[in-house]
Design a protein around this motif. Structure first.
Motif, PDB file in Angstrom:
ATOM      1  N   MET A  63       0.664  -0.604   0.241  1.00 40.55           N
ATOM      2  CA  MET A  63       0.063   0.169  -0.219  1.00 40.55           C
ATOM      3  C   MET A  63       0.661   1.707  -0.343  1.00 40.55           C
ATOM      4  N   ARG A  64       0.548   2.258  -1.061  1.00 47.71           N
ATOM      5  CA  ARG A  64       0.668   3.530  -0.416  1.00 47.71           C
ATOM      6  C   ARG A  64      -0.098   4.891  -1.267  1.00 47.71           C
ATOM      7  N   GLY A  65      -0.004   6.001  -0.224  1.00 48.65           N
ATOM      8  CA  GLY A  65      -0.773   6.783  -0.426  1.00 48.65           C
ATOM      9  C   GLY A  65      -0.367   8.325  -0.119  1.00 48.65           C
ATOM     10  N   TYR A  66      -1.012   9.261  -1.239  1.00 40.46           N
ATOM     11  CA  TYR A  66      -0.457  10.795  -0.903  1.00 40.46           C
ATOM     12  C   TYR A  66      -1.132  11.752  -1.125  1.00 40.46           C
ATOM     13  N   ALA A  67      -1.351  13.214  -0.933  1.00 38.19           N
ATOM     14  CA  ALA A  67      -2.405  13.514  -0.609  1.00 38.19           C
ATOM     15  C   ALA A  67      -1.265  15.388  -0.187  1.00 38.19           C
ATOM     16  N   ASP A  68      -1.965  15.924  -1.785  1.00 43.81           N
ATOM     17  CA  ASP A  68      -1.151  17.321  -2.160  1.00 43.81           C
ATOM     18  C   ASP A  68      -2.663  18.237  -1.977  1.00 43.81           C
ATOM     19  N   PHE A  69      -1.820  19.862  -0.761  1.00 46.38           N
ATOM     20  CA  PHE A  69      -2.519  20.057  -0.724  1.00 46.38           C
ATOM     21  C   PHE A  69      -3.092  21.823  -0.126  1.00 46.38           C
ATOM     22  N   ASP A  70      -3.241  22.970  -0.359  1.00 51.49           N
ATOM     23  CA  ASP A  70      -3.105  24.161   0.453  1.00 51.49           C
ATOM     24  C   ASP A  70      -2.412  24.366   1.358  1.00 51.49           C
ATOM     25  N   ALA A  71      -1.249  24.822   2.073  1.00 47.24           N
ATOM     26  CA  ALA A  71      -1.685  24.140   3.585  1.00 47.24           C
ATOM     27  C   ALA A  71      -2.201  25.069   4.099  1.00 47.24           C
ATOM     28  N   ASP A  72      -1.824  27.009   3.510  1.00 49.89           N
ATOM     29  CA  ASP A  72      -2.193  28.047   3.966  1.00 49.89           C
ATOM     30  C   ASP A  72      -4.087  27.852   4.065  1.00 49.89           C
ATOM     31  N   ARG A  73      -4.593  28.157   3.057  1.00 55.97           N
ATOM     32  CA  ARG A  73      -5.586  26.941   3.023  1.00 55.97           C
ATOM     33  C   ARG A  73      -6.824  26.190   4.165  1.00 55.97           C
ATOM     34  N   LEU A  74      -5.909  25.136   4.123  1.00 53.00           N
ATOM     35  CA  LEU A  74      -6.324  24.343   5.323  1.00 53.00           C
ATOM     36  C   LEU A  74      -6.017  25.000   6.631  1.00 53.00           C
ATOM     37  N   GLU A  75      -5.746  25.355   6.863  1.00 50.30           N
ATOM     38  CA  GLU A  75      -4.602  26.140   8.476  1.00 50.30           C
ATOM     39  C   GLU A  75      -6.443  26.902   8.847  1.00 50.30           C
ATOM     40  N   ALA A  76      -6.628  27.830   7.748  1.00 51.43           N
ATOM     41  CA  ALA A  76      -7.900  29.022   7.785  1.00 51.43           C
ATOM     42  C   ALA A  76      -9.257  27.461   7.822  1.00 51.43           C
ATOM     43  N   LEU A  77      -9.448  26.392   7.709  1.00 54.05           N
ATOM     44  CA  LEU A  77     -10.567  25.927   7.537  1.00 54.05           C
ATOM     45  C   LEU A  77     -10.763  24.948   9.244  1.00 54.05           C
ATOM     46  N   GLY A  78      -9.649  25.145   9.726  1.00 52.21           N
ATOM     47  CA  GLY A  78      -9.950  25.291  11.837  1.00 52.21           C
ATOM     48  C   GLY A  78     -10.002  23.207  11.960  1.00 52.21           C
TER      49      GLY A  78
END
Length: 296
Positions: A94-109
């Motif tokens: 198994m393997r997995g990965y996520a790509d995301f916008d850290a600044d926008r994520l932090e604003a979501l709580g």
């Protein structure tokens, strides 16, 4: 149920209910999920999301016949905070990965809903069952969880009534994630034409009702075997047939030779543009966070 060693973590367990024309997979991930998450310093919402995705990948990958082939699950969006979530399963690897916008994520709580993470996204599920044998279904990322989107995939793309339950949490020694997938199959046989599968079939309604009583605590209780989960849910059935599934482990198929073979297909001019200030081509693997310096 047959007498055998019990299964607790990092291994699939399958079981069938012959009298109800149903099949199921149960899994609990312990070391596997920690090993995958350790490749990157993911924030809490992403570790929770990726933990759930790995459980779903194991459950669906466990449906592949004979343990052969590969299951790949990808969630995409152009507008959401998480632009890409991918995991795959191949013979227990198994393997997995996520790509995301850290600044926008932090604003979501601390605990953002799926809609906030992905916006208008979609989920692609691909089964590769052999050389040249590949089929894919794509569904919108709607509902409250990735599990709901996977249920939609089976309903729309394969016309198989399916119930999925997934749980994930951070524990004292790391993250634990678990799940249950159960399906109703026409005539109780895999691969037969599904002309008479109905979501309102009385046998399926009975099975789905019992399966839906599984709690997050049971899925995540590392002292509760997966055989015990099957027994708790269906001990009143005439027969529960248990099949041991694949051992699960983190793996990655990256290598310098593989990346070299890929880069060599590019024209010479494009390969020159890939070189860094030291005149070297360096490729990093998103799954395991390793860097490969290629001798090209």
């Amino acid at each position: 149920m047959e007498n055998q060693a019990e299964t607790f973590s990092d291994k699939l367990l399958g079981f069938t209910l012959p009298g109800r024309d149903a099949r199921a997979r149960v899994v609990r991930l312990d070391k596997v999920v920690d090993d995958v998450l350790s490749a990157h310093d993911y924030p809490a919402p992403i570790t929770h999301l990726l933990g759930e995705a790995l459980v779903l990948g194991a459950l669906m990958g466990g449906l592949l016949k004979g343990g052969a082939g590969q299951l790949t699950m990808q969630a995409h969006t152009r507008t959401g905070v998480v632009s890409l979530l991918v995991c795959d399963f191949r013979a227990g690897e198994m393997r997995g990965y996520a790509d995301f916008d850290a600044d926008r994520l932090e604003a979501l709580g601390a605990n953002p809903p799926l809609s906030a993470l992905f916006g208008e996204g979609y989920l692609a599920i691909t089964f590769e069952t052999g050389p040249g044998e590949r089929y894919q279904g794509i569904v919108p990322l709607e509902g409250d969880s990735l599990a709901e989107a996977c249920e939609m995939y089976f309903s729309q793309s394969e016309q198989i009534p399916t119930l999925i339950r997934v749980a994930s949490r951070a524990g004292g020694s790391g993250r634990v994630a678990g799940g249950l997938l159960i399906q109703h199959l026409a005539d109780g046989e895999v691969g037969r034409e599904r002309l008479h599968v109905r979501s309102d079939h009385p046998d399926w309604e009975h099975v789905a009702h019992l399966a839906s009583t599984i709690s997050h605590e049971e899925l995540l209780d590392q002292d509760l075997s997966m055989e015990a989960i099957a027994w708790r849910l269906f001990h009143e059935e005439d027969e529960v047939r248990v099949q041991q599934g694949a051992l699960l482990f983190r793996g990655c198929r990256c290598s310098a030779d593989y990346y070299t073979s890929v880069i060599e297909r590019f024209p010479a001019a494009e390969r020159e543009e890939m070189r860094n200030d030291d005149d070297k081509i360096v490729v990093d693997c998103a799954f395991c966070a390793k860097e490969f310096e290629l001798a090209i």
